[in-house]
Design a protein around this motif. Structure first.
Motif, PDB file in Angstrom:
ATOM      1  N   CYS A   1       0.817  -1.220   0.000  1.00 41.76           N
ATOM      2  CA  CYS A   1       0.000   0.000   0.000  1.00 41.76           C
ATOM      3  C   CYS A   1       0.846   1.262   0.000  1.00 41.76           C
ATOM      4  CB  CYS A   1      -0.938  -0.012   1.211  1.00 41.76           C
ATOM      5  SG  CYS A   1      -2.258  -1.241   1.114  1.00 41.76           S
ATOM      6  N   TRP A   2       1.892   1.286   0.820  1.00 42.36           N
ATOM      7  CA  TRP A   2       2.707   2.489   0.941  1.00 42.36           C
ATOM      8  C   TRP A   2       3.427   2.805  -0.370  1.00 42.36           C
ATOM      9  CZ3 TRP A   2       2.856   6.807   3.217  1.00 42.36           C
ATOM     10  CH2 TRP A   2       4.012   7.564   3.302  1.00 42.36           C
ATOM     11  N   SER A   3       3.946   1.789  -1.037  1.00 41.01           N
ATOM     12  CA  SER A   3       4.625   2.001  -2.318  1.00 41.01           C
ATOM     13  C   SER A   3       3.666   2.595  -3.347  1.00 41.01           C
ATOM     14  CB  SER A   3       5.209   0.686  -2.841  1.00 41.01           C
ATOM     15  OG  SER A   3       6.252   0.227  -2.026  1.00 41.01           O
ATOM     16  N   HIS A   4       2.432   2.105  -3.366  1.00 42.69           N
ATOM     17  CA  HIS A   4       1.467   2.626  -4.324  1.00 42.69           C
ATOM     18  C   HIS A   4       1.038   4.050  -3.966  1.00 42.69           C
ATOM     19  CE1 HIS A   4       0.599  -0.567  -7.230  1.00 42.69           C
ATOM     20  NE2 HIS A   4       0.935  -1.404  -6.263  1.00 42.69           N
ATOM     21  N   THR A   5       1.034   4.401  -2.690  1.00 39.56           N
ATOM     22  CA  THR A   5       0.743   5.781  -2.313  1.00 39.56           C
ATOM     23  C   THR A   5       1.872   6.707  -2.751  1.00 39.56           C
ATOM     24  OG1 THR A   5      -0.628   5.108  -0.438  1.00 39.56           O
ATOM     25  CG2 THR A   5       0.302   7.318  -0.361  1.00 39.56           C
ATOM     26  N   LEU A   6       3.118   6.275  -2.583  1.00 40.91           N
ATOM     27  CA  LEU A   6       4.250   7.051  -3.093  1.00 40.91           C
ATOM     28  C   LEU A   6       4.159   7.202  -4.612  1.00 40.91           C
ATOM     29  CD1 LEU A   6       7.264   5.613  -1.038  1.00 40.91           C
ATOM     30  CD2 LEU A   6       6.035   7.764  -0.665  1.00 40.91           C
ATOM     31  N   LEU A   7       3.705   6.147  -5.272  1.00 43.14           N
ATOM     32  CA  LEU A   7       3.540   6.204  -6.721  1.00 43.14           C
ATOM     33  C   LEU A   7       2.493   7.238  -7.106  1.00 43.14           C
ATOM     34  CD1 LEU A   7       4.136   5.020  -9.544  1.00 43.14           C
ATOM     35  CD2 LEU A   7       2.351   3.326  -9.100  1.00 43.14           C
ATOM     36  N   LEU A   8       1.379   7.280  -6.375  1.00 42.65           N
ATOM     37  CA  LEU A   8       0.342   8.270  -6.655  1.00 42.65           C
ATOM     38  C   LEU A   8       0.877   9.691  -6.461  1.00 42.65           C
ATOM     39  CD1 LEU A   8      -2.858   6.706  -5.025  1.00 42.65           C
ATOM     40  CD2 LEU A   8      -2.248   6.804  -7.439  1.00 42.65           C
ATOM     41  N   ALA A   9       1.668   9.895  -5.411  1.00 42.94           N
ATOM     42  CA  ALA A   9       2.253  11.219  -5.171  1.00 42.94           C
ATOM     43  C   ALA A   9       3.175  11.620  -6.305  1.00 42.94           C
ATOM     44  CB  ALA A   9       3.007  11.221  -3.842  1.00 42.94           C
TER      45      ALA A   9
ATOM     46  N   PRO B   1      -1.898  14.347   1.224  1.00 45.81           N
ATOM     47  CA  PRO B   1      -1.696  15.798   1.401  1.00 45.81           C
ATOM     48  C   PRO B   1      -0.364  16.127   2.067  1.00 45.81           C
ATOM     49  CG  PRO B   1      -3.943  15.201   1.956  1.00 45.81           C
ATOM     50  CD  PRO B   1      -3.206  13.912   1.762  1.00 45.81           C
ATOM     51  N   GLY B   2       0.027  15.341   3.072  1.00 47.32           N
ATOM     52  CA  GLY B   2       1.318  15.561   3.719  1.00 47.32           C
ATOM     53  C   GLY B   2       2.483  15.241   2.807  1.00 47.32           C
ATOM     54  N   LEU B   3       2.339  14.200   1.975  1.00 45.89           N
ATOM     55  CA  LEU B   3       3.395  13.863   1.023  1.00 45.89           C
ATOM     56  C   LEU B   3       3.571  14.975  -0.006  1.00 45.89           C
ATOM     57  CD1 LEU B   3       2.711  10.062   0.285  1.00 45.89           C
ATOM     58  CD2 LEU B   3       4.181  11.086   2.018  1.00 45.89           C
ATOM     59  N   PHE B   4       2.456  15.482  -0.526  1.00 46.17           N
ATOM     60  CA  PHE B   4       2.531  16.591  -1.473  1.00 46.17           C
ATOM     61  C   PHE B   4       3.277  17.776  -0.853  1.00 46.17           C
ATOM     62  CE2 PHE B   4      -1.687  15.022  -3.426  1.00 46.17           C
ATOM     63  CZ  PHE B   4      -1.015  14.296  -4.403  1.00 46.17           C
ATOM     64  N   LEU B   5       2.905  18.115   0.383  1.00 46.76           N
ATOM     65  CA  LEU B   5       3.512  19.264   1.045  1.00 46.76           C
ATOM     66  C   LEU B   5       5.016  19.076   1.212  1.00 46.76           C
ATOM     67  CD1 LEU B   5       3.289  21.971   2.506  1.00 46.76           C
ATOM     68  CD2 LEU B   5       2.719  20.716   4.603  1.00 46.76           C
ATOM     69  N   ALA B   6       5.427  17.912   1.697  1.00 46.30           N
ATOM     70  CA  ALA B   6       6.857  17.664   1.914  1.00 46.30           C
ATOM     71  C   ALA B   6       7.622  17.717   0.588  1.00 46.30           C
ATOM     72  CB  ALA B   6       7.051  16.313   2.589  1.00 46.30           C
ATOM     73  N   MET B   7       7.064  17.129  -0.463  1.00 46.34           N
ATOM     74  CA  MET B   7       7.735  17.141  -1.767  1.00 46.34           C
ATOM     75  C   MET B   7       7.909  18.559  -2.286  1.00 46.34           C
ATOM     76  SD  MET B   7       5.650  13.896  -3.403  1.00 46.34           S
ATOM     77  CE  MET B   7       6.181  14.150  -5.093  1.00 46.34           C
TER      78      MET B   7
ATOM     79  N   LYS C   1      11.952   8.828   2.194  1.00 43.13           N
ATOM     80  CA  LYS C   1      13.192   9.559   2.463  1.00 43.13           C
ATOM     81  C   LYS C   1      14.002   9.738   1.185  1.00 43.13           C
ATOM     82  CE  LYS C   1      17.414   9.377   5.261  1.00 43.13           C
ATOM     83  NZ  LYS C   1      18.156   8.606   6.300  1.00 43.13           N
ATOM     84  N   GLN C   2      14.132   8.680   0.403  1.00 35.07           N
ATOM     85  CA  GLN C   2      14.881   8.770  -0.845  1.00 35.07           C
ATOM     86  C   GLN C   2      14.169   9.663  -1.858  1.00 35.07           C
ATOM     87  OE1 GLN C   2      15.381   4.266  -0.969  1.00 35.07           O
ATOM     88  NE2 GLN C   2      17.270   4.888  -1.946  1.00 35.07           N
ATOM     89  N   MET C   3      12.842   9.631  -1.833  1.00 36.81           N
ATOM     90  CA  MET C   3      12.078  10.484  -2.737  1.00 36.81           C
ATOM     91  C   MET C   3      12.302  11.956  -2.412  1.00 36.81           C
ATOM     92  SD  MET C   3       7.992  10.433  -3.581  1.00 36.81           S
ATOM     93  CE  MET C   3       8.079   8.843  -4.416  1.00 36.81           C
ATOM     94  N   LEU C   4      12.300  12.296  -1.111  1.00 34.93           N
ATOM     95  CA  LEU C   4      12.533  13.683  -0.710  1.00 34.93           C
ATOM     96  C   LEU C   4      13.952  14.118  -1.064  1.00 34.93           C
ATOM     97  CD1 LEU C   4      10.746  14.036   2.742  1.00 34.93           C
ATOM     98  CD2 LEU C   4       9.939  14.707   0.471  1.00 34.93           C
TER      99      LEU C   4
END
Length: 326
Positions: free
Chosen positions: A131-139, A304-310, A219-222
């Motif tokens: 699930c988490w990987s797919h959420t990162l993918l959506l972001a 929403p938090g992922l978008f903000l951090a990115m 972390k690697q994405m950021l």
């Protein structure tokens, strides 16, 4: 048409074997494919995998070269590629990518129709199914996240400003020149701009597809977002024409946060309220839109938090890059 396929890799043993297997499955005649494998002083088994591929497949392809990139960074490796390929056209593929069986033949078909540069969409894929990987993918794929580039979403054949995993006729690089080795992570933006200035068009065809693995952790994405933003800021001092306005939206957002915070401290809070209200309305809208199109997962609540951090990391990187040395 003889084509050269180049892979410049640094510590990519995790993904490289998958890509090499994709090359072996190409439906384009292998006797017309030259493979250049360029190692950037890797500390893992990347070089060994390249040499193993060369030993096992050099008779199957027109040629298989294993070369050394003395500079380690990608633009130096790209110049090694340009100095050694012998094909009529060349395509560099990222080591952490996968390509379908018709990738080369689809590119060649576009070039033989009269184009000088070909390429297509580059959907992202996950390394691990959870699930988490797919959420990162959506972001990563969302237009509100990182998916604003043309090569991610266009569905019609057209000309674009930049292209991913593009195939270029020899005369394109002969006229545009080598990669700028001062640009560690924005060399493709600079080269695309110079190719257009040299009089060539970049033909985008949705029938040409390649797939890129997203970073496996947040972390690697950021870290990637900050680095990309940093080098956009630095590259402004070398070739500002190679970027579009959307590259600077995160930096404008960070500046907006600072300015509205100052206004709030001076007794004018409504600017800050309007900024954050508009931002989170957009974040929630794209969270719902992504969840509807891909299926809801409980981890999508973090979008929403992922978008903000990115956006913060990318924007801060751009601002720092503007004031940093190249």
């Amino acid at each position: 048409m003889k084509v050269s396929i180049a892979v410049v890799a640094y510590n990519e043993e995790r993904y490289l074997e998958t890509l090499l297997n994709c090359l072996k499955k190409q439906d384009y005649p292998h006797e017309k494919i030259e493979v250049l494998l360029i190692d950037s002083n890797s500390k893992d088994a990347t070089r060994a995998l390249m040499e193993e591929f060369q030993r096992e497949n050099e008779r199957e392809f027109a040629a298989v070269q294993v070369l050394e990139n003395p500079g380690q960074f990608l633009p130096q490796g790209c110049n090694v590629m340009l100095e050694n390929y012998t094909g009529d056209a060349i395509c560099r593929i990222d080591a952490h990518a996968t390509i379908p069986e018709d990738f080369i033949s689809a590119n060649v078909a576009v070039l033989e129709s009269g184009e000088n540069v070909s390429g297509g969409p580059r959907p992202n894929i996950v390394e691990t199914e959870n699930c988490w990987s797919h959420t990162l993918l959506l972001a990563e794929q969302s237009k509100f996240g990182s998916g604003a580039a043309n090569y991610r979403s266009l569905t019609k054949k057209c000309y674009v400003d930049s292209i991913f995993h593009g195939m270029y006729r020899r005369e394109v690089y002969d006229k545009a020149g080598h990669y700028n080795e001062r640009l560690k992570y924005t060399e493709d933006n600079d080269m695309s701009c110079r190719i257009r200035e040299a009089g060539f068009q970049l033909c985008y065809d949705p029938s040409i597809r390649s797939y890129e693995h997203i970073r496996p952790s947040f972390k690697q994405m950021l870290k990637q977002k900050f680095r990309n933003g940093l080098w956009i800021g630095k590259t402004l001092k070398i070739n500002p024409k190679c970027f579009s306005l959307f590259h600077f939206v995160p930096a404008a957002f960070v500046v907006g946060i600072v300015l509205t915070s100052i206004f709030s401290a001076c007794g004018f809070p409504w600017f800050s309220v309007a900024l954050w209200a508009l931002y989170f309305l957009c974040a929630i809208y794209y969270t719902i839109k992504s969840s509807i199109s891909d299926g809801f997962r409980w981890t999508n609540l973090a979008l929403p938090g992922l978008f903000l951090a990115m956006h913060l990391f990318y924007g801060a990187g751009t601002i720092i890059g503007v004031f940093s040395k190249v």
